[in-house]
Design an enzyme around this catalytic site. Structure first.
Site, PDB file in Angstrom:
ATOM      1  CB  SER A  42      -0.597  -0.253   1.492  1.00  0.00           C
ATOM      2  OG  SER A  42      -0.961   0.791   1.467  1.00  0.00           O
TER       3      SER A  42
ATOM      4  CE1 TYR B 155      -4.172  -1.998   5.675  1.00  0.00           C
ATOM      5  CE2 TYR B 155      -3.570   0.028   5.738  1.00  0.00           C
ATOM      6  CZ  TYR B 155      -3.629  -1.532   4.473  1.00  0.00           C
ATOM      7  OH  TYR B 155      -3.882  -1.010   3.196  1.00  0.00           O
TER       8      TYR B 155
HETATM    9  N1  LIG Z   1      -8.976  -0.516  -0.358  1.00  0.00           N
HETATM   10  C1  LIG Z   1      -8.225   0.043  -0.758  1.00  0.00           C
HETATM   11  O1  LIG Z   1      -8.109   1.152  -0.077  1.00  0.00           O
HETATM   12  C2  LIG Z   1      -6.683  -0.402  -0.536  1.00  0.00           C
HETATM   13  C3  LIG Z   1      -5.288   0.422  -0.469  1.00  0.00           C
HETATM   14  C4  LIG Z   1      -3.817   0.011  -0.296  1.00  0.00           C
HETATM   15  C5  LIG Z   1      -4.098  -0.675   0.298  1.00  0.00           C
HETATM   16  N2  LIG Z   1      -5.204  -2.421   0.063  1.00  0.00           N
HETATM   17  C6  LIG Z   1      -5.261  -3.794   0.182  1.00  0.00           C
HETATM   18  O2  LIG Z   1      -5.115  -4.237  -0.867  1.00  0.00           O
HETATM   19  C7  LIG Z   1      -5.760  -6.046  -0.049  1.00  0.00           C
HETATM   20  C8  LIG Z   1      -6.546  -6.005  -0.299  1.00  0.00           C
HETATM   21  O3  LIG Z   1      -7.974  -5.183   0.571  1.00  0.00           O
HETATM   22  P1  LIG Z   1      -8.822  -4.163  -0.615  1.00  0.00           P
HETATM   23  O4  LIG Z   1      -9.436  -3.108  -0.357  1.00  0.00           O
HETATM   24  O5  LIG Z   1      -9.909  -5.716  -1.210  1.00  0.00           O
HETATM   25  O6  LIG Z   1     -10.340  -4.698   0.568  1.00  0.00           O
HETATM   26  P2  LIG Z   1     -11.446  -5.583   0.787  1.00  0.00           P
HETATM   27  O7  LIG Z   1     -12.836  -5.855  -0.050  1.00  0.00           O
HETATM   28  O8  LIG Z   1     -11.904  -5.696   2.599  1.00  0.00           O
HETATM   29  O9  LIG Z   1     -10.918  -7.514   0.921  1.00  0.00           O
HETATM   30  C9  LIG Z   1     -10.169  -7.840   1.837  1.00  0.00           C
HETATM   31  C10 LIG Z   1     -10.319  -9.839   1.629  1.00  0.00           C
HETATM   32  O10 LIG Z   1      -8.671 -10.360   2.480  1.00  0.00           O
HETATM   33  C11 LIG Z   1     -10.232 -11.061   3.308  1.00  0.00           C
HETATM   34  N3  LIG Z   1      -9.130 -11.900   4.637  1.00  0.00           N
HETATM   35  C12 LIG Z   1      -9.754 -10.516   5.367  1.00  0.00           C
HETATM   36  N4  LIG Z   1      -8.709 -11.366   6.694  1.00  0.00           N
HETATM   37  C13 LIG Z   1      -9.086 -12.796   6.598  1.00  0.00           C
HETATM   38  C14 LIG Z   1      -8.691 -13.531   7.062  1.00  0.00           C
HETATM   39  N5  LIG Z   1      -8.738 -13.687   8.326  1.00  0.00           N
HETATM   40  N6  LIG Z   1      -8.109 -14.461   6.343  1.00  0.00           N
HETATM   41  C15 LIG Z   1      -8.263 -15.180   4.943  1.00  0.00           C
HETATM   42  N7  LIG Z   1      -8.718 -13.830   4.628  1.00  0.00           N
HETATM   43  C16 LIG Z   1      -9.057 -12.293   4.373  1.00  0.00           C
HETATM   44  C17 LIG Z   1     -11.276 -10.545   3.233  1.00  0.00           C
HETATM   45  O11 LIG Z   1     -11.930 -11.973   3.123  1.00  0.00           O
HETATM   46  P3  LIG Z   1     -13.545 -12.918   3.869  1.00  0.00           P
HETATM   47  O12 LIG Z   1     -13.541 -12.054   5.178  1.00  0.00           O
HETATM   48  O13 LIG Z   1     -13.260 -13.939   2.720  1.00  0.00           O
HETATM   49  O14 LIG Z   1     -11.806 -13.601   4.790  1.00  0.00           O
HETATM   50  C18 LIG Z   1     -11.647 -10.483   1.744  1.00  0.00           C
HETATM   51  O15 LIG Z   1     -11.434 -11.489   0.385  1.00  0.00           O
HETATM   52  C19 LIG Z   1      -5.420  -5.618   1.555  1.00  0.00           C
HETATM   53  O16 LIG Z   1      -4.321  -5.744   1.551  1.00  0.00           O
HETATM   54  C20 LIG Z   1      -5.425  -4.488   1.715  1.00  0.00           C
HETATM   55  O17 LIG Z   1      -4.392  -4.088   2.453  1.00  0.00           O
HETATM   56  C21 LIG Z   1      -6.549  -2.120  -0.414  1.00  0.00           C
END
Ligand SMILES: NC(=O)c1ccc[n+]([C@@H]2O[C@H](COP(=O)([O-])OP(=O)(O)OC[C@H]3O[C@@H](n4cnc5c(N)ncnc54)[C@H](OP(=O)(O)O)[C@@H]3O)[C@@H](O)[C@H]2O)c1
Length: 274
Positions: free
Chosen positions: A139, A152
């Site tokens: 990120s 985080y």
């Molecule tokens: N969205 C943003 O603004 C942003 C910005 C920078 C980086 N990121 C990074 O992008 C990545 C994906 O995030 P996203 O934005 O797509 O968010 P998201 O829609 O909340 O997706 C997160 C994913 O992680 C899984 N997850 C959460 N806890 C888990 C656990 N204990 N075991 C296994 N899987 C788990 C969730 O699935 P389940 O709940 O089904 O387990 C979901 O599939 C993350 O690493 C996040 O830090 C996001």
């Protein structure tokens, strides 16, 4: 190409879209997350639309030993991913001393430990075979300290740093490591982290699909670290180099602050206005 990709966090957001993009490249998949029904729906859709083979494993990767158990199951089924996408992660808004320590510890186990262990368990074989790709979702948060999301931001600093170091170590081995650094993105992330009302999540954000396409293409090109979006690139490559660190931290703190609730005028004033 029908290379097998293991994608963590494939039930929503960026991970789900990475799975779709990989299937569009005719790649087979192992989808991992906790919400099995969502993974099963996605798997059915990808099998139907692209004729690829998709395996679903519902796992909580924040559990100690989860990565080793997952790889043991892959080994038993003779599944050998040529692509590892460490995407699962979550955030948590608040001041550290007021937060639930156990939730922060779970975050470190998911965002850091599971990512490091899955990499450590799958990488030696990739190196032996002289081919493989790893895409870690870091990120822009990993480039600065993040007041009100201190843990985080620190987990993402680990992901960014670890990935770039591995990319350097693996030069010439046929294995590449790419770290994708998105800024605020449309997904379920903000709601899960209680970030919806923060300044950083106001306004238009790129879709998970845009970010996934960019990350996947960068992985195929073997890039080491990529920042998504020109505004974020300008901020990261220019802003962070010229601005003093303390000023940057103050800006981040402001971006992490929430919109103040409107203060009701005193009752006398309300009557005068009314
Ligand atoms: N969205 C943003 O603004 C942003 C910005 C920078 C980086 N990121 C990074 O992008 C990545 C994906 O995030 P996203 O934005 O797509 O968010 P998201 O829609 O909340 O997706 C997160 C994913 O992680 C899984 N997850 C959460 N806890 C888990 C656990 N204990 N075991 C296994 N899987 C788990 C969730 O699935 P389940 O709940 O089904 O387990 C979901 O599939 C993350 O690493 C996040 O830090 C996001």
């Amino acid at each position: 190409m029908s290379e097998l990709a293991l994608i963590t966090g494939a039930s929503s957001g960026i991970g789900r879209e990475l799975a779709v993009v990989h299937a569009e490249h005719r790649g087979d998949l192992v989808l991992v997350a906790r919400r099995e029904a969502r993974l099963a729906d996605l798997a059915d859709r990808l099998r139907g639309d692209h004729g690829v083979t998709v395996y679903v494993l519902d796992r909580d990767l924040s559990e100690p030993g989860a990565a080793a158990a997952l790889v043991a199951d892959l080994d038993r089924a003779d599944l050998k991913p040529a692509i590892l996408i460490n995407n699962a992660g979550f955030g948590y808004w608040g001041r550290f001393h007021e937060q639930d320590l156990a939730r922060n510890a779970r975050m470190v186990r998911l965002n850091v430990t599971a990512l490091m262990e899955l990499t450590g368990l799958l990488l030696p074989r990739m190196v032996r075979h002289g081919r493989g790709r790893i895409l870690n979702v870091g990120s822009t948060a990993g480039m600065v300290p993040g007041p009100r999301q201190s843990v985080y931001y620190a987990t993402k600093a680990f992901v960014n740093s670890f990935s770039q170091a591995l990319a350097a170590e693996l030069q010439g081995t046929g294995v590449t490591v790419t770290v994708l650094c998105p800024g605020p993105t449309e997904s379920e992330f903000a709601a899960a982290a209680d970030l919806q009302d923060t300044r950083s999540f106001r306004g238009r954000r790129p879709s998970s699909r845009e970010v996934a396409e960019y990350g996947y293409a960068s992985m195929l090109r073997g890039k080491d670290l990529v920042v998504h979006g020109w505004q974020m690139k300008t901020l990261m490559y220019l802003g962070l180099r010229v601005a003093p660190r303390r000023a940057v931290i103050r800006v981040v703190e402001r971006l992490q602050s929430k919109r103040e609730a409107p203060v009701a005028p005193p009752s006398g004033e309300r009557r005068r206005r009314g």
